[in-house]
Design a protein around this motif. Structure first.
Motif, PDB file in Angstrom:
ATOM      1  N   VAL A  96     -19.936  -2.133 -45.264  1.00 36.60           N
ATOM      2  CA  VAL A  96     -21.263  -2.192 -44.817  1.00 36.60           C
ATOM      3  C   VAL A  96     -20.862  -3.265 -43.689  1.00 36.60           C
ATOM      4  O   VAL A  96     -20.625  -4.346 -44.087  1.00 36.60           O
ATOM      5  CB  VAL A  96     -22.128  -2.672 -45.761  1.00 36.60           C
ATOM      6  CG1 VAL A  96     -23.628  -2.898 -45.185  1.00 36.60           C
ATOM      7  CG2 VAL A  96     -22.250  -1.604 -46.638  1.00 36.60           C
ATOM      8  N   GLY A  97     -21.433  -2.976 -42.327  1.00 33.31           N
ATOM      9  CA  GLY A  97     -21.481  -4.163 -41.376  1.00 33.31           C
ATOM     10  C   GLY A  97     -22.573  -3.882 -40.391  1.00 33.31           C
ATOM     11  O   GLY A  97     -23.375  -2.983 -40.453  1.00 33.31           O
ATOM     12  N   LEU A  98     -22.446  -4.628 -39.351  1.00 31.02           N
ATOM     13  CA  LEU A  98     -23.427  -4.632 -38.414  1.00 31.02           C
ATOM     14  C   LEU A  98     -22.958  -3.792 -37.161  1.00 31.02           C
ATOM     15  O   LEU A  98     -21.857  -3.333 -37.071  1.00 31.02           O
ATOM     16  CB  LEU A  98     -23.668  -6.228 -37.736  1.00 31.02           C
ATOM     17  CG  LEU A  98     -24.020  -7.092 -38.807  1.00 31.02           C
ATOM     18  CD1 LEU A  98     -24.180  -8.512 -37.930  1.00 31.02           C
ATOM     19  CD2 LEU A  98     -25.413  -6.732 -38.955  1.00 31.02           C
ATOM     20  N   ALA A  99     -23.820  -3.555 -36.086  1.00 28.08           N
ATOM     21  CA  ALA A  99     -23.563  -2.550 -35.118  1.00 28.08           C
ATOM     22  C   ALA A  99     -22.817  -3.243 -34.112  1.00 28.08           C
ATOM     23  O   ALA A  99     -21.742  -2.545 -33.462  1.00 28.08           O
ATOM     24  CB  ALA A  99     -24.975  -2.020 -34.464  1.00 28.08           C
ATOM     25  N   THR A 100     -22.530  -4.513 -34.057  1.00 29.08           N
ATOM     26  CA  THR A 100     -21.708  -5.354 -33.139  1.00 29.08           C
ATOM     27  C   THR A 100     -20.237  -4.967 -33.713  1.00 29.08           C
ATOM     28  O   THR A 100     -19.923  -4.957 -34.809  1.00 29.08           O
ATOM     29  CB  THR A 100     -22.072  -6.581 -33.115  1.00 29.08           C
ATOM     30  OG1 THR A 100     -21.902  -7.564 -34.217  1.00 29.08           O
ATOM     31  CG2 THR A 100     -23.718  -6.754 -32.359  1.00 29.08           C
ATOM     32  N   ALA A 113     -10.385  -0.331 -45.551  1.00 29.20           N
ATOM     33  CA  ALA A 113      -9.654   1.019 -45.001  1.00 29.20           C
ATOM     34  C   ALA A 113      -8.100   0.613 -45.622  1.00 29.20           C
ATOM     35  O   ALA A 113      -7.586   1.744 -46.197  1.00 29.20           O
ATOM     36  CB  ALA A 113      -9.719   1.012 -43.552  1.00 29.20           C
ATOM     37  N   ASP A 114      -7.216  -0.534 -45.525  1.00 24.78           N
ATOM     38  CA  ASP A 114      -6.324  -0.579 -45.949  1.00 24.78           C
ATOM     39  C   ASP A 114      -6.178  -0.507 -47.475  1.00 24.78           C
ATOM     40  O   ASP A 114      -5.396   0.251 -48.047  1.00 24.78           O
ATOM     41  CB  ASP A 114      -5.626  -2.113 -45.755  1.00 24.78           C
ATOM     42  CG  ASP A 114      -5.359  -2.325 -44.064  1.00 24.78           C
ATOM     43  OD1 ASP A 114      -5.317  -1.395 -43.612  1.00 24.78           O
ATOM     44  OD2 ASP A 114      -5.203  -3.341 -44.147  1.00 24.78           O
ATOM     45  N   ALA A 115      -7.089  -0.917 -48.299  1.00 17.54           N
ATOM     46  CA  ALA A 115      -6.992  -0.742 -49.571  1.00 17.54           C
ATOM     47  C   ALA A 115      -7.270   0.763 -49.978  1.00 17.54           C
ATOM     48  O   ALA A 115      -6.661   1.329 -51.090  1.00 17.54           O
ATOM     49  CB  ALA A 115      -8.093  -1.618 -50.469  1.00 17.54           C
ATOM     50  N   LEU A 116      -8.292   1.355 -49.407  1.00 18.80           N
ATOM     51  CA  LEU A 116      -8.532   2.926 -49.688  1.00 18.80           C
ATOM     52  C   LEU A 116      -7.299   3.498 -49.463  1.00 18.80           C
ATOM     53  O   LEU A 116      -7.195   4.700 -50.001  1.00 18.80           O
ATOM     54  CB  LEU A 116      -9.758   3.265 -49.182  1.00 18.80           C
ATOM     55  CG  LEU A 116     -11.318   2.556 -49.386  1.00 18.80           C
ATOM     56  CD1 LEU A 116     -12.296   2.919 -48.467  1.00 18.80           C
ATOM     57  CD2 LEU A 116     -11.245   2.545 -50.968  1.00 18.80           C
ATOM     58  N   PHE A 123      -9.745   6.353 -45.805  1.00 16.07           N
ATOM     59  CA  PHE A 123     -10.629   5.939 -44.996  1.00 16.07           C
ATOM     60  C   PHE A 123     -11.110   6.625 -44.173  1.00 16.07           C
ATOM     61  O   PHE A 123     -10.427   7.173 -42.963  1.00 16.07           O
ATOM     62  CB  PHE A 123     -10.411   4.435 -44.835  1.00 16.07           C
ATOM     63  CG  PHE A 123     -11.554   3.754 -43.964  1.00 16.07           C
ATOM     64  CD1 PHE A 123     -12.325   3.087 -44.759  1.00 16.07           C
ATOM     65  CD2 PHE A 123     -11.759   3.883 -42.648  1.00 16.07           C
ATOM     66  CE1 PHE A 123     -13.277   2.562 -44.233  1.00 16.07           C
ATOM     67  CE2 PHE A 123     -12.762   3.087 -42.286  1.00 16.07           C
ATOM     68  CZ  PHE A 123     -13.653   2.448 -42.789  1.00 16.07           C
ATOM     69  N   ASP A 124     -12.413   7.223 -44.115  1.00 15.26           N
ATOM     70  CA  ASP A 124     -13.358   7.869 -43.265  1.00 15.26           C
ATOM     71  C   ASP A 124     -14.575   7.200 -42.654  1.00 15.26           C
ATOM     72  O   ASP A 124     -15.368   7.010 -43.459  1.00 15.26           O
ATOM     73  CB  ASP A 124     -13.352   9.403 -43.600  1.00 15.26           C
ATOM     74  CG  ASP A 124     -14.403  10.035 -42.734  1.00 15.26           C
ATOM     75  OD1 ASP A 124     -13.977  10.361 -41.387  1.00 15.26           O
ATOM     76  OD2 ASP A 124     -15.056  10.810 -43.098  1.00 15.26           O
ATOM     77  N   LEU A 125     -14.441   6.998 -41.373  1.00 13.76           N
ATOM     78  CA  LEU A 125     -15.552   5.968 -40.928  1.00 13.76           C
ATOM     79  C   LEU A 125     -17.077   6.768 -41.235  1.00 13.76           C
ATOM     80  O   LEU A 125     -17.944   6.236 -41.532  1.00 13.76           O
ATOM     81  CB  LEU A 125     -15.610   6.207 -39.398  1.00 13.76           C
ATOM     82  CG  LEU A 125     -14.789   4.939 -38.807  1.00 13.76           C
ATOM     83  CD1 LEU A 125     -14.757   5.023 -37.415  1.00 13.76           C
ATOM     84  CD2 LEU A 125     -15.358   3.420 -39.211  1.00 13.76           C
ATOM     85  N   ALA A 126     -17.032   8.149 -41.212  1.00 11.36           N
ATOM     86  CA  ALA A 126     -18.228   8.936 -41.429  1.00 11.36           C
ATOM     87  C   ALA A 126     -18.835   8.929 -42.841  1.00 11.36           C
ATOM     88  O   ALA A 126     -19.842   8.777 -43.409  1.00 11.36           O
ATOM     89  CB  ALA A 126     -18.165  10.417 -41.210  1.00 11.36           C
ATOM     90  N   ARG A 127     -17.343   8.577 -43.825  1.00 12.97           N
ATOM     91  CA  ARG A 127     -17.917   8.540 -45.223  1.00 12.97           C
ATOM     92  C   ARG A 127     -17.726   7.137 -45.778  1.00 12.97           C
ATOM     93  O   ARG A 127     -18.690   6.725 -46.734  1.00 12.97           O
ATOM     94  CB  ARG A 127     -16.964   9.601 -46.092  1.00 12.97           C
ATOM     95  CG  ARG A 127     -17.112   9.471 -47.251  1.00 12.97           C
ATOM     96  CD  ARG A 127     -15.897  10.400 -48.427  1.00 12.97           C
ATOM     97  NE  ARG A 127     -14.763   9.214 -48.077  1.00 12.97           N
ATOM     98  CZ  ARG A 127     -13.433   9.585 -47.756  1.00 12.97           C
ATOM     99  NH1 ARG A 127     -13.044  10.933 -47.730  1.00 12.97           N
ATOM    100  NH2 ARG A 127     -12.646   8.690 -47.746  1.00 12.97           N
ATOM    101  N   ASN A 128     -17.174   6.372 -45.322  1.00 13.67           N
ATOM    102  CA  ASN A 128     -16.932   4.886 -45.713  1.00 13.67           C
ATOM    103  C   ASN A 128     -17.297   4.031 -45.026  1.00 13.67           C
ATOM    104  O   ASN A 128     -17.120   2.509 -45.200  1.00 13.67           O
ATOM    105  CB  ASN A 128     -15.315   4.700 -45.996  1.00 13.67           C
ATOM    106  CG  ASN A 128     -14.654   5.756 -46.702  1.00 13.67           C
ATOM    107  OD1 ASN A 128     -13.832   6.623 -46.572  1.00 13.67           O
ATOM    108  ND2 ASN A 128     -14.981   5.844 -48.211  1.00 13.67           N
ATOM    109  N   ARG A 129     -18.055   4.112 -43.992  1.00 13.16           N
ATOM    110  CA  ARG A 129     -18.952   3.042 -43.130  1.00 13.16           C
ATOM    111  C   ARG A 129     -20.312   3.241 -43.013  1.00 13.16           C
ATOM    112  O   ARG A 129     -20.664   4.307 -42.898  1.00 13.16           O
ATOM    113  CB  ARG A 129     -18.131   3.234 -41.836  1.00 13.16           C
ATOM    114  CG  ARG A 129     -18.640   2.168 -40.749  1.00 13.16           C
ATOM    115  CD  ARG A 129     -18.052   0.647 -41.341  1.00 13.16           C
ATOM    116  NE  ARG A 129     -18.543  -0.450 -40.232  1.00 13.16           N
ATOM    117  CZ  ARG A 129     -18.516  -1.730 -40.277  1.00 13.16           C
ATOM    118  NH1 ARG A 129     -18.119  -2.131 -41.357  1.00 13.16           N
ATOM    119  NH2 ARG A 129     -18.917  -2.426 -39.223  1.00 13.16           N
TER     120      ARG A 129
END
Length: 174
Positions: A96-100, A113-116, A123-129
């Motif tokens: 979970v992060g900010l748009a910036t 992402a490294d851990a996953l 790690f998939d941006l659509a699924r994990n962010r």
């Protein structure tokens, strides 16, 4: 004491302060400097050359500063959070992060992402962010998207890049 946050990361105001520190002959400076161009690397180097001990804290750039530093390891924090969530039985981990695209957030996300990736989940941006937009609570669709993410299949864990974001996630999911 100077906090560029009060000046909204204003490099010109920051440079005036750094020049003043050097002119007044201060012995040391704890520097929490703006990452916005034009950066004040030359003013910091001039201070160090004049005998001011410059120590950077909470650095917002991906590159290490030229002077001494005390830096939190955001990448390691993201990695450790993801591993802890996996050990707790979470089947899906969401960064979970900010748009910036602040460097500390990118580093935290890379750690998740490294851990996953290391543990075979990928790690998939659509699924994990999940991106928290500005004025998050004023956007019902964003709040609903967070709830939908949390109530997806299996146990979901959230690795937030700040305590403020963790508070927002907790507030929604209570």
């Amino acid at each position: 004491v100077f906090s560029q946050r009060h000046d909204h990361w204003n490099p010109q105001v920051e440079k005036r302060f750094l020049d003043q520190v050097r002119r007044e002959g201060h012995r040391a400076l704890l520097a929490f400097c703006s990452p916005i161009a034009p950066r004040n690397d030359e003013a910091l180097a001039a201070s160090a050359a004049s005998g001011v001990r410059v120590i950077h804290i909470d650095h917002y750039r991906e590159q290490l500063p030229d002077q001494e530093y005390l830096l939190p390891d955001y990448r390691k924090a993201g990695h450790m959070a993801a591993v802890e969530l996996m050990l707790a039985g979470c089947e899906q981990i969401v960064s979970v992060g900010l748009a910036t695209a602040a460097p500390y957030g990118l580093l935290h996300q890379r750690g998740v992402a490294d851990a996953l990736t290391e543990h075979g989940l990928g790690f998939d941006l659509a699924r994990n962010r999940f991106v928290i937009p500005p004025a998050f609570f004023e956007h019902p669709e964003s709040v609903a998207a967070l709830v939908a993410t949390a109530t997806g299949a299996g146990a979901v864990g959230f690795a937030c890049e700040s305590t403020g974001l963790a508070s927002s996630v907790t507030r929604v999911l209570r």
